[in-house]
Scaffold this motif. Sequence first.
Motif, short mmCIF file in Angstrom:
data_model
loop_
_atom_site.label_atom_id
_atom_site.label_comp_id
_atom_site.label_asym_id
_atom_site.label_seq_id
_atom_site.Cartn_x
_atom_site.Cartn_y
_atom_site.Cartn_z
N LEU A 137 0.90 -1.07 -0.31
CA LEU A 137 0.15 0.37 -0.52
C LEU A 137 0.94 1.41 0.40
CD1 LEU A 137 -3.00 -0.81 2.61
CD2 LEU A 137 -2.76 -1.07 -0.17
N CYS A 138 2.21 1.27 0.46
CA CYS A 138 3.09 2.68 0.16
C CYS A 138 3.15 2.77 -0.77
CB CYS A 138 4.37 2.44 0.83
SG CYS A 138 5.67 1.09 0.82
N PHE A 139 4.30 3.86 -1.05
CA PHE A 139 4.77 4.30 -2.16
C PHE A 139 5.11 2.88 -3.27
CE2 PHE A 139 8.40 4.57 0.10
CZ PHE A 139 9.91 4.51 -0.99
N LEU A 155 10.85 6.42 7.35
CA LEU A 155 11.36 6.74 6.25
C LEU A 155 10.18 5.85 5.44
CD1 LEU A 155 14.65 5.22 7.25
CD2 LEU A 155 14.45 8.01 6.03
N ILE A 156 9.97 5.14 5.49
CA ILE A 156 8.75 4.70 4.18
C ILE A 156 7.24 5.58 4.69
CG2 ILE A 156 7.23 3.28 3.75
CD1 ILE A 156 8.70 0.80 5.19
N HIS A 157 7.56 6.44 5.43
CA HIS A 157 6.21 6.87 5.03
C HIS A 157 6.39 8.49 4.36
CE1 HIS A 157 2.38 9.12 6.12
NE2 HIS A 157 3.26 10.55 6.90
N GLY A 158 7.80 8.57 4.78
CA GLY A 158 7.83 10.30 4.12
C GLY A 158 8.44 9.51 2.09
N LEU A 165 3.03 0.35 10.71
CA LEU A 165 4.45 0.08 10.76
C LEU A 165 4.75 -0.97 12.66
CD1 LEU A 165 6.82 0.60 8.32
CD2 LEU A 165 5.53 -2.27 8.90
N LEU A 166 4.33 0.68 12.94
CA LEU A 166 4.52 0.83 14.30
C LEU A 166 3.63 -0.18 15.41
CD1 LEU A 166 3.95 3.93 14.94
CD2 LEU A 166 6.41 3.18 14.77
N ALA A 167 3.08 -1.03 14.60
CA ALA A 167 2.46 -2.01 15.87
C ALA A 167 3.77 -3.05 15.85
CB ALA A 167 0.47 -2.24 14.88
#
Length: 220
Positions: A29-31, A107-110, A197-199
């Motif tokens: 689902l990420c970039f 990093l993935i969020h960014g 991902l923190l979970a």
Amino acid sequence: MLRQLPRWAWVGGGLLALGAGCINVVGYLCFRHQPITHLTGTSTEFGLALARGDAGEIAHWGLVILAFLLGAMLSGFIVQQGALRLGRRYGVVLMLESALLFAATPLIHGGHDLGLYLASAACGLQNAMVSTYSGATVRTTHLSGIFTDLGIYLGHRLRGLEVDSLRINICLLVASHFIVGATLGALGFMLWQERVLLAPATLTGVVGLGYAIYRHRHFD
């Protein structure tokens, strides 16, 4: 024998599969929209990049594979295992995996590829940590082998051959928890995006710390 492992070891395996399902769905689902917890799709993408001669994509997919490999190597260096045995340093590996996932999340969020490399290394650590115990392979980051084993065991049952029900239950445990983890990860992504991902980062850290405490009390 498999039955010599305490019940919490199988609970831990289910929790790790749950976390892996969540990690992998974030990858999709990420970039980058890519798998993280296994290398079949990654290797296919690497082959496609090689065929196209796309240097940037070749470097990216090659680094994902290398990161996973390095994670597995680090696990082998720390645990020094050929088989699953209580008393090994699994807690250290899981806490390292947790740290990598915590570092990967922002990093993935960014939108940074480095986060995917760190997450891939984390999955390499986890996948290499649990290998073989009494002839049964336990995998927690991908399901092809799990469903293959399940099919073999069920085929043996149809032929009237004796199969330990525990082996079937292990396959069902890991497969169901991975799928549930993917479902929860997808739902969490709707609310928190890649920060979900923190979970699994927290989960692996807690499981690792719990095992480290258990090991200290019973084997040191």
